[in-house]
Motif scaffolding. Structure first.
Motif, PDB file in Angstrom:
ATOM      1  N   THR A  80      15.896  -7.525  14.221  1.00  0.00           N
ATOM      2  CA  THR A  80      16.460  -8.906  14.123  1.00  0.00           C
ATOM      3  C   THR A  80      16.778  -9.273  12.576  1.00  0.00           C
ATOM      4  OG1 THR A  80      14.277 -10.063  13.892  1.00  0.00           O
ATOM      5  CG2 THR A  80      15.236  -9.684  16.066  1.00  0.00           C
ATOM      6  N   LEU A  81      16.666  -8.330  11.683  1.00  0.00           N
ATOM      7  CA  LEU A  81      17.161  -8.504  10.430  1.00  0.00           C
ATOM      8  C   LEU A  81      16.311  -9.613   9.893  1.00  0.00           C
ATOM      9  CD1 LEU A  81      20.935  -7.869  10.302  1.00  0.00           C
ATOM     10  CD2 LEU A  81      19.194  -6.227   9.747  1.00  0.00           C
ATOM     11  N   ASN A  82      15.238  -9.875  10.412  1.00  0.00           N
ATOM     12  CA  ASN A  82      14.399 -10.954   9.948  1.00  0.00           C
ATOM     13  C   ASN A  82      12.730 -10.179   9.381  1.00  0.00           C
ATOM     14  OD1 ASN A  82      13.122 -13.578   9.530  1.00  0.00           O
ATOM     15  ND2 ASN A  82      12.719 -13.911  11.373  1.00  0.00           N
ATOM     16  N   PHE A  83      12.966  -9.348   8.346  1.00  0.00           N
ATOM     17  CA  PHE A  83      11.821  -8.712   7.997  1.00  0.00           C
ATOM     18  C   PHE A  83      10.894  -9.147   6.692  1.00  0.00           C
ATOM     19  CE2 PHE A  83       9.556  -5.262   5.480  1.00  0.00           C
ATOM     20  CZ  PHE A  83       8.625  -4.937   6.173  1.00  0.00           C
ATOM     21  N   LYS A  84       9.953  -9.492   6.947  1.00  0.00           N
ATOM     22  CA  LYS A  84       9.005 -10.060   5.589  1.00  0.00           C
ATOM     23  C   LYS A  84       7.725  -9.324   5.617  1.00  0.00           C
ATOM     24  CE  LYS A  84      10.597 -14.808   6.114  1.00  0.00           C
ATOM     25  NZ  LYS A  84      10.593 -15.954   6.579  1.00  0.00           N
ATOM     26  N   TYR A  85       7.538  -8.764   4.398  1.00  0.00           N
ATOM     27  CA  TYR A  85       6.437  -7.795   4.184  1.00  0.00           C
ATOM     28  C   TYR A  85       5.134  -8.509   3.865  1.00  0.00           C
ATOM     29  CZ  TYR A  85       3.913  -4.104   1.639  1.00  0.00           C
ATOM     30  OH  TYR A  85       3.049  -3.016   1.379  1.00  0.00           O
ATOM     31  N   SER A  86       4.189  -7.841   4.331  1.00  0.00           N
ATOM     32  CA  SER A  86       2.715  -8.554   4.396  1.00  0.00           C
ATOM     33  C   SER A  86       1.819  -7.519   3.774  1.00  0.00           C
ATOM     34  CB  SER A  86       2.511  -9.102   5.772  1.00  0.00           C
ATOM     35  OG  SER A  86       0.901  -9.316   5.236  1.00  0.00           O
ATOM     36  N   THR A  87       1.106  -7.962   2.721  1.00  0.00           N
ATOM     37  CA  THR A  87      -0.130  -6.987   2.243  1.00  0.00           C
ATOM     38  C   THR A  87      -1.608  -7.298   2.740  1.00  0.00           C
ATOM     39  OG1 THR A  87      -0.394  -8.171   0.438  1.00  0.00           O
ATOM     40  CG2 THR A  87       1.223  -6.509   0.416  1.00  0.00           C
ATOM     41  N   ALA A  88      -1.722  -8.229   3.703  1.00  0.00           N
ATOM     42  CA  ALA A  88      -3.051  -8.615   4.281  1.00  0.00           C
ATOM     43  C   ALA A  88      -3.868  -7.331   4.602  1.00  0.00           C
ATOM     44  CB  ALA A  88      -2.796  -9.721   5.079  1.00  0.00           C
ATOM     45  N   PHE A  89      -3.220  -6.853   5.438  1.00  0.00           N
ATOM     46  CA  PHE A  89      -4.128  -5.561   6.041  1.00  0.00           C
ATOM     47  C   PHE A  89      -4.465  -4.576   5.070  1.00  0.00           C
ATOM     48  CE2 PHE A  89      -4.922  -1.699   8.237  1.00  0.00           C
ATOM     49  CZ  PHE A  89      -6.110  -2.122   9.052  1.00  0.00           C
ATOM     50  N   THR A  90      -3.552  -4.268   4.242  1.00  0.00           N
ATOM     51  CA  THR A  90      -3.498  -3.279   3.085  1.00  0.00           C
ATOM     52  C   THR A  90      -4.645  -3.533   2.230  1.00  0.00           C
ATOM     53  OG1 THR A  90      -1.270  -2.602   3.195  1.00  0.00           O
ATOM     54  CG2 THR A  90      -2.200  -1.972   1.334  1.00  0.00           C
ATOM     55  N   THR A  91      -4.897  -4.924   1.761  1.00  0.00           N
ATOM     56  CA  THR A  91      -5.820  -5.435   0.846  1.00  0.00           C
ATOM     57  C   THR A  91      -7.125  -5.455   1.644  1.00  0.00           C
ATOM     58  OG1 THR A  91      -4.293  -6.876   0.020  1.00  0.00           O
ATOM     59  CG2 THR A  91      -6.554  -7.495  -0.473  1.00  0.00           C
ATOM     60  N   LEU A  92      -7.390  -5.759   2.859  1.00  0.00           N
ATOM     61  CA  LEU A  92      -8.616  -5.824   3.750  1.00  0.00           C
ATOM     62  C   LEU A  92      -8.757  -4.423   3.754  1.00  0.00           C
ATOM     63  CD1 LEU A  92     -10.614  -7.283   5.568  1.00  0.00           C
ATOM     64  CD2 LEU A  92      -9.135  -6.823   7.199  1.00  0.00           C
ATOM     65  N   LEU A  93      -8.136  -3.489   4.143  1.00  0.00           N
ATOM     66  CA  LEU A  93      -8.681  -2.007   4.301  1.00  0.00           C
ATOM     67  C   LEU A  93      -9.012  -1.505   2.931  1.00  0.00           C
ATOM     68  CD1 LEU A  93      -8.978   0.039   6.212  1.00  0.00           C
ATOM     69  CD2 LEU A  93      -6.893   0.999   5.755  1.00  0.00           C
ATOM     70  N   ALA A  94      -8.475  -1.721   1.860  1.00  0.00           N
ATOM     71  CA  ALA A  94      -8.958  -1.423   0.474  1.00  0.00           C
ATOM     72  C   ALA A  94     -10.115  -1.874   0.415  1.00  0.00           C
ATOM     73  CB  ALA A  94      -7.852  -1.637  -0.553  1.00  0.00           C
ATOM     74  N   ILE A  95     -10.379  -3.087   0.350  1.00  0.00           N
ATOM     75  CA  ILE A  95     -11.941  -3.811   0.281  1.00  0.00           C
ATOM     76  C   ILE A  95     -12.905  -3.207   0.952  1.00  0.00           C
ATOM     77  CG2 ILE A  95     -13.100  -6.078   0.404  1.00  0.00           C
ATOM     78  CD1 ILE A  95     -10.485  -7.617  -0.263  1.00  0.00           C
ATOM     79  N   LEU A  96     -12.727  -3.102   2.305  1.00  0.00           N
ATOM     80  CA  LEU A  96     -13.387  -2.387   3.328  1.00  0.00           C
ATOM     81  C   LEU A  96     -13.950  -0.876   2.835  1.00  0.00           C
ATOM     82  CD1 LEU A  96     -12.284  -3.388   6.952  1.00  0.00           C
ATOM     83  CD2 LEU A  96     -14.631  -3.913   5.761  1.00  0.00           C
ATOM     84  N   ILE A  97     -13.137  -0.138   2.295  1.00  0.00           N
ATOM     85  CA  ILE A  97     -13.187   1.290   1.975  1.00  0.00           C
ATOM     86  C   ILE A  97     -13.972   1.055   0.702  1.00  0.00           C
ATOM     87  CG2 ILE A  97     -12.191   3.308   0.973  1.00  0.00           C
ATOM     88  CD1 ILE A  97      -9.908   2.734   3.102  1.00  0.00           C
TER      89      ILE A  97
END
Length: 113
Positions: A80-97
């Motif tokens: 739909t050409l409406n892409f927005k990038y999010s880093t929330a899960f990447t940050t959460l997974l990095a903190i968990l690791i």
């Protein structure tokens, strides 16, 4: 194509985490069994490595599940050409690791005495 590569990278990360957690649990069982064979008291080898291994496996499974959900979401947004990038899960997974790594290091120092 980048969406598929990102998805596959997250799946590899999830599989690696699940494999590492499995190894932690099985190694704990091996050490416990070895202690029994040597006649040691089972309470000597009672630790938290099984619990830590299971948590690592769960984290890996969650990473795979989230990767699939995020892949589907991004595919719809790209179409739909409406892409927005999010880093929330990447940050959460990095903190968990990082937290799991620190927990394992503390546990290893504690049991090495």
């Amino acid at each position: 194509m980048a969406n598929e590569r990102t998805f596959l990278a997250w799946v590899r990360t999830g599989i690696a985490l699940m494999t590492f957690g499995f190894v932690v649990v099985k190694f704990s069982m091996f050490i416990r069994q070895l202690g029994l064979e040597l006649g040691e008291d089972p309470a000597v080898h009672k630790g938290y490595s099984s619990i830590i291994g299971i948590i690592i496996v769960i984290t890996g499974a969650a990473a795979c599940l989230y990767a699939f959900i995020q892949y589907r979401y991004n595919t719809k947004k790209i179409k739909t050409l409406n892409f927005k990038y999010s880093t929330a899960f990447t940050t959460l997974l990095a903190i968990l690791i990082i937290l799991m790594s620190v927990t394992l290091i503390i546990y290893l120092f504690h049991t090495a005495k």
